[in-house]
Design a protein around this motif. Structure first.
Motif, PDB file in Angstrom:
ATOM      1  N   ALA A 110       0.818  -1.218   0.000  1.00  0.00           N
ATOM      2  CA  ALA A 110       0.000   0.000   0.000  1.00  0.00           C
ATOM      3  C   ALA A 110       0.853   1.269   0.000  1.00  0.00           C
ATOM      4  O   ALA A 110       0.491   2.267  -0.633  1.00  0.00           O
ATOM      5  CB  ALA A 110      -0.943   0.001   1.206  1.00  0.00           C
ATOM      6  N   ARG A 111       1.958   1.247   0.706  1.00  0.00           N
ATOM      7  CA  ARG A 111       2.790   2.456   0.840  1.00  0.00           C
ATOM      8  C   ARG A 111       4.258   2.065   0.985  1.00  0.00           C
ATOM      9  O   ARG A 111       4.850   2.180   2.064  1.00  0.00           O
ATOM     10  CB  ARG A 111       2.303   3.264   2.051  1.00  0.00           C
ATOM     11  CG  ARG A 111       2.966   4.605   2.225  1.00  0.00           C
ATOM     12  CD  ARG A 111       2.537   5.580   1.169  1.00  0.00           C
ATOM     13  NE  ARG A 111       3.223   6.849   1.395  1.00  0.00           N
ATOM     14  CZ  ARG A 111       3.358   7.758   0.485  1.00  0.00           C
ATOM     15  NH1 ARG A 111       2.851   7.593  -0.705  1.00  0.00           N
ATOM     16  NH2 ARG A 111       3.992   8.866   0.737  1.00  0.00           N
ATOM     17  N   PRO A 112       4.883   1.573  -0.093  1.00  0.00           N
ATOM     18  CA  PRO A 112       6.269   1.096   0.008  1.00  0.00           C
ATOM     19  C   PRO A 112       7.258   2.172   0.467  1.00  0.00           C
ATOM     20  O   PRO A 112       8.254   1.849   1.127  1.00  0.00           O
ATOM     21  CB  PRO A 112       6.598   0.605  -1.403  1.00  0.00           C
ATOM     22  CG  PRO A 112       5.521   1.115  -2.285  1.00  0.00           C
ATOM     23  CD  PRO A 112       4.344   1.452  -1.429  1.00  0.00           C
ATOM     24  N   GLN A 113       6.986   3.439   0.151  1.00  0.00           N
ATOM     25  CA  GLN A 113       7.893   4.523   0.525  1.00  0.00           C
ATOM     26  C   GLN A 113       8.069   4.627   2.040  1.00  0.00           C
ATOM     27  O   GLN A 113       9.083   5.097   2.524  1.00  0.00           O
ATOM     28  CB  GLN A 113       7.383   5.875   0.006  1.00  0.00           C
ATOM     29  CG  GLN A 113       7.126   5.932  -1.468  1.00  0.00           C
ATOM     30  CD  GLN A 113       5.718   5.512  -1.857  1.00  0.00           C
ATOM     31  OE1 GLN A 113       5.115   4.645  -1.228  1.00  0.00           O
ATOM     32  NE2 GLN A 113       5.194   6.091  -2.921  1.00  0.00           N
ATOM     33  N   LEU A 114       7.082   4.192   2.777  1.00  0.00           N
ATOM     34  CA  LEU A 114       7.108   4.300   4.233  1.00  0.00           C
ATOM     35  C   LEU A 114       8.167   3.384   4.838  1.00  0.00           C
ATOM     36  O   LEU A 114       8.755   3.691   5.866  1.00  0.00           O
ATOM     37  CB  LEU A 114       5.727   3.954   4.797  1.00  0.00           C
ATOM     38  CG  LEU A 114       5.541   4.032   6.297  1.00  0.00           C
ATOM     39  CD1 LEU A 114       5.644   5.485   6.760  1.00  0.00           C
ATOM     40  CD2 LEU A 114       4.191   3.471   6.680  1.00  0.00           C
ATOM     41  N   LEU A 115       8.417   2.252   4.198  1.00  0.00           N
ATOM     42  CA  LEU A 115       9.275   1.237   4.800  1.00  0.00           C
ATOM     43  C   LEU A 115      10.760   1.541   4.671  1.00  0.00           C
ATOM     44  O   LEU A 115      11.553   1.067   5.484  1.00  0.00           O
ATOM     45  CB  LEU A 115       8.968  -0.133   4.187  1.00  0.00           C
ATOM     46  CG  LEU A 115       7.519  -0.580   4.279  1.00  0.00           C
ATOM     47  CD1 LEU A 115       7.374  -1.992   3.749  1.00  0.00           C
ATOM     48  CD2 LEU A 115       6.985  -0.479   5.686  1.00  0.00           C
ATOM     49  N   GLY A 116      11.150   2.318   3.681  1.00  0.00           N
ATOM     50  CA  GLY A 116      12.567   2.581   3.440  1.00  0.00           C
ATOM     51  C   GLY A 116      13.316   3.085   4.650  1.00  0.00           C
ATOM     52  O   GLY A 116      14.390   2.569   4.992  1.00  0.00           O
TER      53      GLY A 116
END
Length: 178
Positions: free
Chosen positions: A144-150
């Motif tokens: 849903a929001r891959p950018q959050l995990l970085g």
């Protein structure tokens, strides 16, 4: 259409699409659409039938995001993250992931808090089922929001690594999928 008791006209079968709303003959305004979505979300949250809540969340398609990005509507979606029901949480994550693009100030902090909650569940939950669900939801959050995990890669790896050696195959599989 015929005149109703309160003075409005009943829409006729041959009225153009969008006419007949309260006898006004116009499409609902943006404010009316937001109010309608708010009522739908409130009713869904109060609905005891899980299937109705899930169907409501799944019906929140991308064309509605322009309205769903409103802070009061985002607030109505956030409790689904804490309900403990994988399907409801997963459906809410799909919507919130899209809304994070439109209203990051409202959505991203809530998703970050949810991520930290998942990491805590994966490392401290006593139940293998709870650890498995947390790993599965982490996978859904990454979709849903891959950018959050970085920026959280190290704590995520630290939380997932012990789950890979878990005796419960479901937990290990969910950790591997995440």
């Amino acid at each position: 259409g015929r005149l109703l008791s309160h003075g409005a006209r009943e829409p006729s079968d041959d009225a153009p699409l969008g006419q007949g709303l309260a006898g006004q003959g116009a499409l609902p305004s943006v404010c009316e659409r937001v109010e309608l979505l708010e009522k739908v979300l409130v009713l869904a949250a109060l609905e005891p039938a899980r299937g109705a809540r899930l169907a409501t969340l799944q019906a929140l398609s991308p064309p509605l995001d322009v309205h769903l990005q409103q802070p009061r509507l985002v607030e109505l979606l956030l409790p689904y993250l804490e309900m403990g029901d994988y399907a409801l949480c997963s459906a809410a994550l799909a919507v919130l992931g899209r809304l994070a693009e439109r209203n990051p100030g409202e959505v991203v902090p809530a998703l970050r808090t949810f991520l930290l909650s998942l990491l805590t569940q994966m490392t401290h939950a006593h139940s293998p089922a709870a650890r498995q669900q947390a790993a599965r939801l982490l996978s859904r959050l990454s979709e849903a929001r891959p950018q959050l995990l970085g920026s959280h890669a190290t704590p995520i790896v630290l939380a997932l690594t012990p789950l890979l050696g878990e005796a419960d195959a479901g937990v290990a599989t969910a950790a591997l999928a995440a």
